[in-house]
Design an enzyme around this catalytic site. Structure first.
Site, PDB file in Angstrom:
ATOM      1  N   ASP A 144       0.921  -1.137   0.000  1.00  0.00           N
ATOM      2  CA  ASP A 144       0.000   0.000   0.000  1.00  0.00           C
ATOM      3  C   ASP A 144       0.958   1.183   0.000  1.00  0.00           C
ATOM      4  OD1 ASP A 144      -1.379   2.274   0.841  1.00  0.00           O
ATOM      5  OD2 ASP A 144      -2.913   1.068   1.808  1.00  0.00           O
ATOM      6  N   HIS A 145       1.068   1.891  -1.119  1.00  0.00           N
ATOM      7  CA  HIS A 145       2.175   2.852  -1.218  1.00  0.00           C
ATOM      8  C   HIS A 145       2.068   3.969  -0.179  1.00  0.00           C
ATOM      9  CE1 HIS A 145      -0.583   5.227  -3.771  1.00  0.00           C
ATOM     10  NE2 HIS A 145       0.193   6.265  -3.508  1.00  0.00           N
ATOM     11  N   HIS A 204      -5.808   2.756   1.362  1.00  0.00           N
ATOM     12  CA  HIS A 204      -5.073   3.879   1.938  1.00  0.00           C
ATOM     13  C   HIS A 204      -5.759   4.469   3.182  1.00  0.00           C
ATOM     14  CE1 HIS A 204      -3.060   3.313  -1.776  1.00  0.00           C
ATOM     15  NE2 HIS A 204      -3.808   4.093  -2.521  1.00  0.00           N
TER      16      HIS A 204
HETATM   17  C1  BG6 Z   1      -3.834   4.788  -6.040  1.00  0.00           C
HETATM   18  C2  BG6 Z   1      -5.212   4.858  -6.660  1.00  0.00           C
HETATM   19  O1  BG6 Z   1      -3.740   3.674  -5.184  1.00  0.00           O
HETATM   20  O2  BG6 Z   1      -3.588   5.975  -5.274  1.00  0.00           O
HETATM   21  C3  BG6 Z   1      -5.350   6.098  -7.505  1.00  0.00           C
HETATM   22  O3  BG6 Z   1      -5.434   3.689  -7.457  1.00  0.00           O
HETATM   23  C4  BG6 Z   1      -4.991   7.341  -6.722  1.00  0.00           C
HETATM   24  O4  BG6 Z   1      -6.672   6.208  -8.015  1.00  0.00           O
HETATM   25  C5  BG6 Z   1      -3.624   7.168  -6.047  1.00  0.00           C
HETATM   26  O5  BG6 Z   1      -4.968   8.440  -7.599  1.00  0.00           O
HETATM   27  C6  BG6 Z   1      -3.330   8.326  -5.106  1.00  0.00           C
HETATM   28  O6  BG6 Z   1      -2.029   8.237  -4.633  1.00  0.00           O
HETATM   29  P1  BG6 Z   1      -1.227   9.527  -4.163  1.00  0.00           P
HETATM   30  O7  BG6 Z   1       0.055   9.011  -3.612  1.00  0.00           O
HETATM   31  O8  BG6 Z   1      -1.045  10.378  -5.389  1.00  0.00           O
HETATM   32  O9  BG6 Z   1      -2.100  10.206  -3.154  1.00  0.00           O
END
Ligand code: BG6
Length: 484
Positions: free
Chosen positions: A184-185, A247
């Site tokens: 989960d980045h 997230h």
């Molecule tokens: C991803 C989603 O996991 O996270 C995207 O699939 C979203 O839809 C993105 O735009 C948002 O990531 P960050 O790091 O730009 O907030």
């Protein structure tokens, strides 16, 4: 040979990162740049190489050119060092014989006397995960006799509790849990990791971090962009599956978890899992009072989107955690696309003073703690002060900390390094994922089958459907600055 501080003798190893699905967008936009920066900042072990694996017909050089297009401002000497360690192998991720050939090639390239440590990163369509994992196992690639084998799996991990459980079941039939790194980045962001440090390296917040002092918690992940060419995927996913299940649930778990006994991966994940398992169930008939949803105008014209789609691009859910610490405290999770601006923030509102001895003005300004994830990267604590002058006038002021600009690393760099080093603290364990799906499934059921609450439309560039604010409860409002 190296001897760790604890006196454990370890054979030195060579790490090979294999990206399956290497000709795709994720490899070019995220994984290539992350590996390049790790290498050029000398953060990686000396013996490290990268292999792109995909069906496209690339030569090594063509693949390197493809990767370079995703990296900004690489100088030739750093790029040369990276390119030297990067190669391409053509094949299908579900083809056992191609994976066997790759397995032998990596083994041959590992110098004698070193462990052959590998990461297989699945940057593939999720529908390919099961067959790919089985093919990797059958090809012998996951055998750990010559070194460690870790598998990194991107989100979405399943599309429901049942599908996530099925995938976990399959994974556990071929891998041990400690070989699995579910990404989960958000967990790789410095500002998200700082939540743990903020909570557990300070003593002053812990005594007030509970239902006695906290009125409610808002977790907002707002985006200004729409679906950006990902209409086909997004239309089957929507905000609940795409953002909230992963997230936002993780952010909530970090805010609400008990202090872990240590910082080992399992101690951390045990506590997050406990919180997620304590979220109160709702039944279909109450979905309406616990959620709101919307769709931006123009979504139906996006490529790949069903013109009659009821998919929500904006959603709010209100959750309660049934344990001693959080009984009765609403956690309101909100996310949406095509909104006024991009902002991710956790706002914790404290209870108001029991008596308004300075009059209503003081009464109306509760203390707030904002943990800003991005684009603001910092922590703000709002408290009430007297404004200078005669009489007693009150104003809310803010104590702030901001991470110095330019010091934050991309989340993928951090997570890939952790996977290479074997630290799973910031990756999801199977039980966390299953608990989150169980929570989200109830809303999916209500939204899709029960058709409640109403899908409201909102204008791109707005703050989302105004009706959603009612969910917060009387006297509360959204706490992100320009939406008040
Ligand atoms: C991803 C989603 O996991 O996270 C995207 O699939 C979203 O839809 C993105 O735009 C948002 O990531 P960050 O790091 O730009 O907030």
């Amino acid at each position: 040979m190296t001897v760790s501080e604890e006196g454990v003798v370890k054979r030195d190893g060579k790490s090979t990162v294999v990206v399956l699905g290497a000709s795709g967008d994720l490899a070019q936009r995220k994984l290539g740049p992350a590996l390049f920066h790790l290498l050029s900042s000398k953060t990686l072990p000396d013996l490290c190489s990268f292999i792109g694996f995909a069906r496209s017909d690339y030569t090594n050089d063509q693949f390197r050119v493809f990767l370079r297009e995703g990296v900004q401002g690489a100088n030739d000497s750093d790029w040369g060092a990276f390119a030297e360690r990067t190669s391409y192998f053509q094949g299908s991720s579900t083809d056992v014989s191609a994976l066997t050939r790759l397995d032998h090639l990596i083994a041959r390239n590992c110098p004698d006397g070193l462990t052959d440590d590998r990461i297989y990163h699945l940057a593939l369509k999720p529908s390919l995960y099961p067959e790919t994992l089985l093919a990797l196992a059958e090809s012998g690639s996951l055998e750990e006799s010559t070194g460690s084998r870790r598998v990194v799996i991107e989100k979405p991990f399943g599309t429901s509790y049942d599908t996530a459980r099925e995938l976990n079941h399959l994974i556990h039939s071929i891998l041990n849990e400690d070989q699995v790194y579910r990404i989960d980045h958000y967990l790789g962001k410095d500002t998200v990791q700082n939540i743990l440090v903020f909570r557990f390296a300070n003593t002053i917040f812990e005594p007030i971090w509970n239902r006695n002092y906290i009125d409610h918690v808002q977790i907002s992940v707002l985006e200004d962009l729409g679906v950006e060419g990902r209409g086909e995927y997004y239309d089957t996913s929507g905000v609940l599956r795409d953002m909230i299940q992963s997230h936002l649930m993780q952010l909530m778990a970090l805010v609400a978890m008990e202090p872990p006994a240590s910082s080992t991966p399992d101690a951390l994940r045990d506590e997050k899992s406990k919180v997620l398992s304590a979220v109160r169930s709702i039944d279909e008939t109450t979905v309406e009072v616990h959620s709101a949803r919307g769709q931006y105008t123009g979504y139906l014209d996006e490529d790949g989107v069903d013109p009659a789609s009821q998919t929500a691009t904006y959603g709010v859910i209100k959750l309660f955690i049934d344990n001693w610490r959080w009984q009765g405290v609403p956690f309101v999770l909100r996310s949406g696309k095509a909104l006024k601006r991009k902002a991710t923030e956790i706002a914790i509102e404290f209870k108001r003073p029991p008596q308004a001895i300075f009059g209503v003005a003081g009464d109306a300004m509760p203390n707030r703690l904002n943990i800003s994830i991005e684009p603001d990267e910092g922590v703000h604590l709002e408290f009430v002060n007297k404004t200078p002058g005669s009489g007693v006038q009150l104003a809310s002021e803010s104590l702030e900390f901001h991470f110095p600009g330019g010091t934050i690393r991309d989340a993928y760099e951090r997570l890939l390094l952790d996977a290479i080093e074997g630290d799973a603290s910031h990756f999801n364990r199977s039980d966390e994922i299953e608990h989150s799906w169980k929570i989200i499934d109830q809303f999916i059921e209500g939204w899709i089958n029960g058709k409640q609450p109403l899908l409201r439309s909102y204008q791109p560039g707005s703050a989302g459907p105004p009706e959603a604010e009612h969910l917060l409860g009387e006297g509360r409002r959204w706490l992100l600055g320009d939406e008040n």
